[in-house]
Design an enzyme around this catalytic site. Structure first.
Site, PDB file in Angstrom:
ATOM      1  N   GLU A  42      -9.572  -0.237  -2.367  1.00  0.00           N
ATOM      2  CA  GLU A  42     -10.021  -1.470  -1.705  1.00  0.00           C
ATOM      3  C   GLU A  42     -10.898  -1.154  -0.501  1.00  0.00           C
ATOM      4  OE1 GLU A  42      -6.750  -4.175  -1.018  1.00  0.00           O
ATOM      5  OE2 GLU A  42      -7.968  -5.444   0.276  1.00  0.00           O
TER       6      GLU A  42
ATOM      7  N   LYS B 203       1.550  -7.356   2.730  1.00  0.00           N
ATOM      8  CA  LYS B 203       0.630  -6.657   1.818  1.00  0.00           C
ATOM      9  C   LYS B 203      -0.413  -5.896   2.647  1.00  0.00           C
ATOM     10  CE  LYS B 203      -2.970  -6.083  -1.148  1.00  0.00           C
ATOM     11  NZ  LYS B 203      -4.324  -5.614  -0.811  1.00  0.00           N
TER      12      LYS B 203
ATOM     13  N   ASP C  97       6.157   8.787  -3.389  1.00  0.00           N
ATOM     14  CA  ASP C  97       6.526   7.797  -4.400  1.00  0.00           C
ATOM     15  C   ASP C  97       6.207   6.385  -3.889  1.00  0.00           C
ATOM     16  OD1 ASP C  97       7.893   6.036  -6.104  1.00  0.00           O
ATOM     17  OD2 ASP C  97       9.489   7.479  -6.507  1.00  0.00           O
TER      18      ASP C  97
ATOM     19  N   HIS D 124     -15.226  -7.424   4.180  1.00  0.00           N
ATOM     20  CA  HIS D 124     -14.885  -7.082   2.813  1.00  0.00           C
ATOM     21  C   HIS D 124     -16.088  -7.151   1.895  1.00  0.00           C
ATOM     22  CE1 HIS D 124     -10.909  -6.676   0.981  1.00  0.00           C
ATOM     23  NE2 HIS D 124     -10.435  -7.028   2.156  1.00  0.00           N
TER      24      HIS D 124
END
Ligand code: NAD
Length: 426
Positions: A84, A262, A278, A376
């Site tokens: 991203e 998030k 992990d 973005h």
């Protein structure tokens, strides 16, 4: 493709090269696709083939570096693996702002993992609890026989917790082994220990044991980090006020809290991937911890100091390792750990917590000021245009036109590329 079947026995038994050939045959792949499968990058076929089952290729992602991190007075360059755009830039930017007031302060993180042993059909719960308490040292010593290396390093099974839970299958006793796993993530270590002690526990408790497995809700391994973010460097009082409002929104609304968290995980998972840790364990633990109060909450907290600067804090369980798993065997993870220069799993968790906080402030600052899309979209538009495999010159021109038109979609990219190509007689 009505006659297509995905049934295939013994795929795993084939050598890697043969699996690639089989796939080409099965799906009628072209030469270019075959070459993609064969490009293993820095992996030797023998290395990659041992990692998971039915391997046919290797999958690459970019690794970027976030700069400017000062944590507990030490400087770090943070490797991040993520697809991203804007995430790495935001982390670097906010870490720079944090330096103005001394950088991040992260608390010490202890490497204590929980392994759960599920006792069912317990004849006498009180008697079983008594037996466990009476034989605690014996249980710990059976567990510790499993990992002499860990013992030599001062780690190992240290304590027990007993919990009683009501289930639809009746009352269960949950015995939790608390294990100091030192610099490992620890899942294999504690699973081995739980399996080893179970026959003895079954015997002394007169019970039937089913599950013996690590808990990914690592509440004894919680990382905390805080920093002061200068009001002026963030963009002024209005931006700070916007961030505080965004935070209160997340506290009050799980729909918002999920996206808030998030943003935190954008940073933490990128570092988790880079260091060969992990990601599923870290994600599961983080979100369970976010809802430990019974309602899903943000993992960060915000306030202002007496001068109106933003004060941010994060609290999150982080089961990281710098040894074990693929942390030392994956060539890029090894390099990422070298770049990061951490001496222990706890130090890696301290960095990750600071990174998560920085990432969160970066996203909230953008939301509270120019909006998330501006930063973005510049990169995202280039990504979309690149899908069309055209020249760099056309990519730049098309990306800029998409931003101006505020239409950043594959469909409009195609139209714009066609127009530009036509105008250039290409
Ligand atoms: P591991 O078993 O690969 O290695 C740990 C071993 O390294 C220890 O047993 C110890 O003997 C040795 N060691 C040497 N130096 C050490 C040090 N300084 N500190 C600690 N140990 C040291 O690794 P692990 O951390 O037990 O397991 C991690 C792996 O388990 C990850 O790949 C994870 O994906 C996987 N896993 C996760 C889950 C889960 O999260 N639910 C379940 C099963 C497996």
């Amino acid at each position: 493709m009505t006659d297509f079947s995905s049934e295939f026995s013994g795929f795993y038994k084939l050598p890697l090269e043969e699996r690639q050939h089989q796939l080409v045959k099965l799906l009628d792949l072209n030469q270019e696709e075959f070459e993609l499968l064969r490009t293993l990058g820095y992996f030797l076929p023998s290395q990659i083939d041992r990692l998971i089952e039915n391997v046919v290729g290797s999958y690459q992602l970019p690794m970027g570096l976030a700069f400017n991190f000062k944590i507990n007075s030490k400087d770090y360059i943070v490797p991040m693996v993520i697809e991203e755009s804007s995430v790495v830039a935001a982390a670097s930017k906010i870490a720079k702002i944090a330096r103005e007031h001394g950088g991040f302060v992260s608390d010490e993180v202890k490497s204590i993992m929980i392994s759960q042993i599920q006792l069912t059909k317990v004849k006498d719960i009180d008697k079983a609890k008594e037996s466990i308490a009476k034989n605690k040292e014996k249980i710990l010593s059976i567990a510790n026989e499993q990992d002499p290396i860990l013992n030599q390093l001062g780690g190992g099974a240290k304590d027990l917790e007993i919990r009683e839970i009501e289930t639809r299958k009746g009352k269960m006793l949950i015995l939790q082994l608390l294990v100091d796993v030192k610099d490992a993530m620890g899942a294999n270590i504690v699973n081995t220990m739980a399996e080893a002690v179970s026959p003895y526990i079954e015997d002394i408790c007169n019970a039937k044991i089913y599950l013996r497995i690590v808990s990914n809700l690592a509440t004894h391994r919680v990382a905390k980090s805080r920093a002061v973010f200068d009001k002026n460097l963030l963009g002024g009082e209005e931006v700070v006020e916007g961030i505080l409002n965004a935070y209160e929104f997340a506290v009050a609304d799980p729909y918002r809290a999920t996206t808030h968290n998030k943003g935190i995980m954008n940073g933490i998972i990128a570092l988790t991937l880079a260091t060969g840790n992990d990601t599923r364990a870290i994600e599961a633990g983080a979100h369970a911890y976010a809802s430990i109060s019974g309602c899903y909450k943000p993992l960060t907290k915000f306030d202002v100091d007496s001068e109106g600067n933003l004060v941010g804090e994060i609290e999150i369980p982080l089961a990281f390792g710098i040894i074990g798993g693929i942390t030392r065997s994956h060539p890029m993870a090894r390099l990422a750990l070298k770049i990061l220069n951490v001496g222990s799993a706890g130090e890696l968790a301290q960095v990750a917590a600071a990174l998560g906080l920085a990432q969160n402030v970066g996203a909230l600052r953008a939301l509270a000021s120019e909006g998330i899309q501006k930063g973005h979209m510049a990169l995202h538009s280039r990504k979309i245009v690149k899908l069309a495999s055209v020249s760099d010159e056309i990519i730049e021109e098309a990306a800029e036109r998409m931003i101006t038109d505020k239409k950043i979609q594959v469909g409009s990219a195609k139209e714009i590329i066609e127009l530009i190509s036509k105008s250039k007689n290409l």
